[in-house]
Design an enzyme around this catalytic site. Sequence first.
Site, PDB file in Angstrom:
ATOM      1  N   HIS A   1       4.672  -2.055   4.953  1.00  0.00           N
ATOM      2  CA  HIS A   1       5.080  -2.833   3.777  1.00  0.00           C
ATOM      3  C   HIS A   1       4.399  -2.252   2.555  1.00  0.00           C
ATOM      4  CE1 HIS A   1       6.873  -5.796   6.395  1.00  0.00           C
ATOM      5  NE2 HIS A   1       5.751  -5.772   7.099  1.00  0.00           N
TER       6      HIS A   1
ATOM      7  N   TYR B   1       6.178  -3.521  -6.310  1.00  0.00           N
ATOM      8  CA  TYR B   1       6.603  -2.372  -5.503  1.00  0.00           C
ATOM      9  C   TYR B   1       6.370  -1.012  -6.155  1.00  0.00           C
ATOM     10  CZ  TYR B   1       8.898  -6.083  -2.924  1.00  0.00           C
ATOM     11  OH  TYR B   1       9.151  -7.230  -2.215  1.00  0.00           O
TER      12      TYR B   1
ATOM     13  N   SER C   1       3.969  -3.888  -0.367  1.00  0.00           N
ATOM     14  CA  SER C   1       3.092  -4.938  -0.890  1.00  0.00           C
ATOM     15  C   SER C   1       2.263  -5.526   0.252  1.00  0.00           C
ATOM     16  CB  SER C   1       3.918  -6.039  -1.559  1.00  0.00           C
ATOM     17  OG  SER C   1       4.704  -6.713  -0.596  1.00  0.00           O
TER      18      SER C   1
ATOM     19  N   HIS D   1      10.735 -10.932   8.445  1.00  0.00           N
ATOM     20  CA  HIS D   1      10.390 -12.338   8.636  1.00  0.00           C
ATOM     21  C   HIS D   1      11.502 -13.144   9.297  1.00  0.00           C
ATOM     22  CE1 HIS D   1       7.570 -10.833   5.713  1.00  0.00           C
ATOM     23  NE2 HIS D   1       8.581 -10.598   4.901  1.00  0.00           N
TER      24      HIS D   1
END
Length: 145
Positions: free
Chosen positions: A100, A23, A102, A80
């Site tokens: 996101h 991150y 990543s 998710h």
Amino acid sequence: MKKIIILNGPNLNLLGEREKNQYGSLTLGEIEKNCKKFGGKNNLNVTFFQSNIEGEIIEKIQNSRNEQNGLIINAGGYTHTSVAIHDALKIIKIPIIELHISNIYNREDFRHKSLISKVAKGVICGFGANGYVMALDAMRNYLEE
């Protein structure tokens, strides 16, 4: 001036401390400053919100439907798992960009499925903290069309 809200989900308040290899070292506060600086130069009023609580994120999404011109969301782990966040996003009529830090497709299998992607105009992932400004620029371009 277009109003854009950037929503951040669980554990993103610990950016700069957690898994720096994944991150980066910037804190969420530093990312927010970068986004507001970009917004100021591009006629965007940028609001940041972070919560570890699913219901608080849902309330922000619902309130955004009448208060914002666009929504950028980094839902963290809720990406998710949260049907409720998906459903709230599906209701609003403003453009949504999924974000996101990543690349979720280079990570564990369970991260490869997003419940947000189907309701988003687009997805930005894998560009680190720069993805936030990239998402703002994409939203600005979309709103100008």
